[in-house]
Design a protein around this motif. Structure first.
Motif, PDB file in Angstrom:
ATOM      1  N   VAL A   8       7.428 -26.792  59.280  1.00 17.73           N
ATOM      2  CA  VAL A   8       6.050 -27.002  58.820  1.00 17.73           C
ATOM      3  C   VAL A   8       5.502 -28.311  59.375  1.00 17.73           C
ATOM      4  N   SER A   9       6.322 -29.372  59.364  1.00 20.42           N
ATOM      5  CA  SER A   9       5.890 -30.661  59.899  1.00 20.42           C
ATOM      6  C   SER A   9       5.560 -30.565  61.375  1.00 20.42           C
ATOM      7  N   ALA A  10       6.431 -29.870  62.108  1.00 22.92           N
ATOM      8  CA  ALA A  10       6.198 -29.699  63.540  1.00 22.92           C
ATOM      9  C   ALA A  10       4.931 -28.905  63.803  1.00 22.92           C
ATOM     10  N   PHE A  11       4.677 -27.896  62.970  1.00 26.05           N
ATOM     11  CA  PHE A  11       3.489 -27.061  63.147  1.00 26.05           C
ATOM     12  C   PHE A  11       2.218 -27.873  62.885  1.00 26.05           C
ATOM     13  N   ILE A  12       2.277 -28.720  61.818  1.00 27.51           N
ATOM     14  CA  ILE A  12       1.119 -29.561  61.513  1.00 27.51           C
ATOM     15  C   ILE A  12       0.867 -30.544  62.655  1.00 27.51           C
ATOM     16  N   PHE A  13       1.941 -31.124  63.205  1.00 26.98           N
ATOM     17  CA  PHE A  13       1.808 -32.047  64.333  1.00 26.98           C
ATOM     18  C   PHE A  13       1.144 -31.344  65.512  1.00 26.98           C
ATOM     19  N   PHE A  14       1.542 -30.105  65.769  1.00 28.51           N
ATOM     20  CA  PHE A  14       0.957 -29.331  66.867  1.00 28.51           C
ATOM     21  C   PHE A  14      -0.531 -29.134  66.650  1.00 28.51           C
ATOM     22  N   LEU A  15      -0.909 -28.806  65.407  1.00 23.73           N
ATOM     23  CA  LEU A  15      -2.324 -28.578  65.123  1.00 23.73           C
ATOM     24  C   LEU A  15      -3.151 -29.844  65.313  1.00 23.73           C
ATOM     25  N   VAL A  16      -2.600 -30.985  64.872  1.00 20.47           N
ATOM     26  CA  VAL A  16      -3.348 -32.239  64.941  1.00 20.47           C
ATOM     27  C   VAL A  16      -3.451 -32.753  66.365  1.00 20.47           C
ATOM     28  N   VAL A  17      -2.328 -32.717  67.116  1.00 18.32           N
ATOM     29  CA  VAL A  17      -2.278 -33.344  68.426  1.00 18.32           C
ATOM     30  C   VAL A  17      -2.730 -32.405  69.534  1.00 18.32           C
ATOM     31  N   CYS A  18      -2.353 -31.153  69.444  1.00 19.47           N
ATOM     32  CA  CYS A  18      -2.565 -30.248  70.578  1.00 19.47           C
ATOM     33  C   CYS A  18      -3.843 -29.443  70.504  1.00 19.47           C
ATOM     34  N   CYS A  19      -4.376 -29.235  69.328  1.00 18.14           N
ATOM     35  CA  CYS A  19      -5.570 -28.405  69.211  1.00 18.14           C
ATOM     36  C   CYS A  19      -6.816 -29.290  69.255  1.00 18.14           C
ATOM     37  N   PRO A  20      -7.879 -28.829  69.900  1.00 16.91           N
ATOM     38  CA  PRO A  20      -9.068 -29.662  70.040  1.00 16.91           C
ATOM     39  C   PRO A  20      -9.781 -29.896  68.720  1.00 16.91           C
ATOM     40  N   ASP A  21     -10.286 -31.083  68.542  1.00 18.54           N
ATOM     41  CA  ASP A  21     -11.102 -31.443  67.392  1.00 18.54           C
ATOM     42  C   ASP A  21     -12.442 -30.727  67.536  1.00 18.54           C
ATOM     43  N   PRO A  22     -12.873 -29.954  66.531  1.00 14.91           N
ATOM     44  CA  PRO A  22     -14.137 -29.226  66.668  1.00 14.91           C
ATOM     45  C   PRO A  22     -15.342 -30.145  66.840  1.00 14.91           C
ATOM     46  N   GLY A  23     -15.212 -31.437  66.459  1.00 10.53           N
ATOM     47  CA  GLY A  23     -16.307 -32.374  66.640  1.00 10.53           C
ATOM     48  C   GLY A  23     -16.156 -33.232  67.876  1.00 10.53           C
ATOM     49  N   PHE A  24     -15.283 -32.806  68.793  1.00  8.04           N
ATOM     50  CA  PHE A  24     -14.968 -33.606  69.977  1.00  8.04           C
ATOM     51  C   PHE A  24     -15.368 -32.852  71.237  1.00  8.04           C
ATOM     52  N   ALA A  25     -16.048 -33.541  72.147  1.00  7.89           N
ATOM     53  CA  ALA A  25     -16.481 -32.903  73.393  1.00  7.89           C
ATOM     54  C   ALA A  25     -15.504 -33.207  74.520  1.00  7.89           C
ATOM     55  N   PHE A  26     -15.389 -34.505  74.910  1.00  8.84           N
ATOM     56  CA  PHE A  26     -14.477 -34.880  75.992  1.00  8.84           C
ATOM     57  C   PHE A  26     -14.342 -36.392  76.045  1.00  8.84           C
ATOM     58  N   ASN A  27     -13.371 -36.855  76.819  1.00 10.70           N
ATOM     59  CA  ASN A  27     -13.137 -38.286  77.036  1.00 10.70           C
ATOM     60  C   ASN A  27     -13.755 -38.699  78.365  1.00 10.70           C
ATOM     61  N   ALA A  28     -14.511 -39.786  78.356  1.00  9.39           N
ATOM     62  CA  ALA A  28     -15.135 -40.288  79.580  1.00  9.39           C
ATOM     63  C   ALA A  28     -14.791 -41.761  79.770  1.00  9.39           C
ATOM     64  N   GLY A  29     -14.617 -42.164  81.012  1.00  6.35           N
ATOM     65  CA  GLY A  29     -14.345 -43.555  81.338  1.00  6.35           C
ATOM     66  C   GLY A  29     -15.458 -44.141  82.185  1.00  6.35           C
ATOM     67  N   THR A  30     -15.759 -45.420  81.962  1.00  2.00           N
ATOM     68  CA  THR A  30     -16.776 -46.098  82.764  1.00  2.00           C
ATOM     69  C   THR A  30     -16.600 -47.606  82.614  1.00  2.00           C
ATOM     70  N   TRP A  31     -17.464 -48.362  83.282  1.00  7.52           N
ATOM     71  CA  TRP A  31     -17.531 -49.811  83.109  1.00  7.52           C
ATOM     72  C   TRP A  31     -18.639 -50.121  82.108  1.00  7.52           C
ATOM     73  N   LYS A  32     -18.545 -51.275  81.445  1.00  3.23           N
ATOM     74  CA  LYS A  32     -19.635 -51.725  80.581  1.00  3.23           C
ATOM     75  C   LYS A  32     -20.611 -52.549  81.403  1.00  3.23           C
ATOM     76  N   THR A  33     -21.357 -51.868  82.258  1.00  3.41           N
ATOM     77  CA  THR A  33     -22.392 -52.517  83.051  1.00  3.41           C
ATOM     78  C   THR A  33     -23.657 -51.674  83.001  1.00  3.41           C
ATOM     79  N   ALA A  34     -24.777 -52.292  83.322  1.00  2.00           N
ATOM     80  CA  ALA A  34     -26.051 -51.579  83.275  1.00  2.00           C
ATOM     81  C   ALA A  34     -26.088 -50.408  84.235  1.00  2.00           C
ATOM     82  N   GLN A  35     -25.447 -50.550  85.394  1.00  2.00           N
ATOM     83  CA  GLN A  35     -25.517 -49.507  86.415  1.00  2.00           C
ATOM     84  C   GLN A  35     -24.528 -48.364  86.197  1.00  2.00           C
TER      85      GLN A  35
END
Length: 315
Positions: A8-35
């Motif tokens: 059960v613990s392993a299954f819960i871990f799978f759901l939390v870590v491996c399944c997408p968060d319904p409120g999550f779109a994607f991860n993006a990287g950038t610099w903190k600059t105006a451009q």
């Protein structure tokens, strides 16, 4: 019973870590600059309730490393770094532009230098291996000067260039915004030229990078990300004060951002001419020994996403 608890613990871990968060779109990287600000506005243009997680970096190499490790879905990159990565055989693809322009050639405010041709014998600050080095060398060559024999190219970190110029340690530097504008506003620098050459490299600067695997396995997500990027770019270009107000939160005063704004162009669209300018950039990079061979530009740049979005929004 113990085995059941472990299961059960392993299954819960799978759901939390491996399944997408319904409120999550994607991860993006950038610099903190105006451009490079657009990713901070992506979640305005994703599905209802979906948030984009934005991670800030200080250089394109670290962003690319996170992308290749699967920790990011999309990230910013300089076009020079994208070419370098592809030349090494790394499966990266540029799917949208990020920004154009942003560079300037700066001399001391009281310098007698009036054109790049006057820099003979002068000490010029630069960061090796960057887009700015390539623009610096292009400018000198076009002005009839040998970068290796007739000027003294001096390695100086971007953050130290202004102080070095103000103290007379260097006579000029080529850097990205906001450092040129800071030099002007603080009174110790003067813009000598903007090193853009339309018939060669032009004003291209940076783009948005994904992995080839993402395109092949999750084409729909890549399209969603580029669509959010395009819409965020359009929003900020139409509302300059919104753009600069958010950029000022990164630590650059509004007065400097307003002075630099005309030399910073937010972008998303790409076309065959953009790719040809990248090819010209790659040629300069190979001539400098920054890459050993040219990448396959038809694989490095995928225009299909921006082409589809251009048709959607009729920009």
């Amino acid at each position: 019973m113990a085995i059941l608890k472990v299961f059960v613990s392993a299954f819960i871990f799978f759901l939390v870590v491996c399944c997408p968060d319904p409120g999550f779109a994607f991860n993006a990287g950038t610099w903190k600059t105006a451009q490079t600000i657009q990713p901070f506005f992506y979640d305005r243009f994703t599905g209802a309730g979906q948030n984009v997680k934005v991670f800030s970096f200080t250089n394109p190499a670290d962003q690319k490393t996170a992308l290749m490790a699967g920790n990011l879905d999309i990230c910013g990159t300089t076009i020079a770094h994208a070419i370098h990565s592809a030349a090494l055989g790394q499966p990266v693809v540029v799917v949208a532009a990020l920004c154009n322009k942003c560079s300037a050639f700066v001399v001391a405010a009281d310098s007698p230098v009036q054109s790049p041709a006057d820099l003979k014998g002068k000490k010029i600050g630069y960061v090796p291996g960057t887009m700015h080095e390539i623009l610096l060398r292009e400018t000198l060559i076009r002005s009839g000067l040998s970068p290796d024999r007739e000027v003294a190219l001096t390695r100086v970190d971007f953050f130290d260039m202004g102080l070095a110029l103000a103290r007379g340690g260097i006579d000029a530097f080529v850097s990205g915004e906001p450092f040129p504008t800071i030099a002007v506003i603080k009174g110790y620098g003067r813009i000598l030229s903007y090193p853009y050459y339309g018939e060669s490299i032009g004003t291209i600067n940076a783009g948005m990078l994904v992995t080839r695997n993402s395109i092949e396995k999750n084409h729909g997500l890549v399209l969603e990300m580029v669509r959010a990027h395009a819409r965020a770019t359009r929003l900020l270009k139409q509302h300059r004060q919104l753009w600069l107000a958010k950029a000022s939160e990164f630590g650059t005063p509004m007065k400097i951002l307003e002075g630099a704004a005309d030399n910073m162009e937010l972008a998303w669209d790409m076309d065959p001419d953009f790719v040809e300018k990248a090819r010209a950039l790659g040629g300069r990079m190979q001539a400098l020994g920054l890459i050993q061979r040219q990448p396959d530009y038809s694989r490095l740049f995928d225009l299909s996403f921006v082409n589809q979005i251009r048709a959607e929004i009729k920009d």
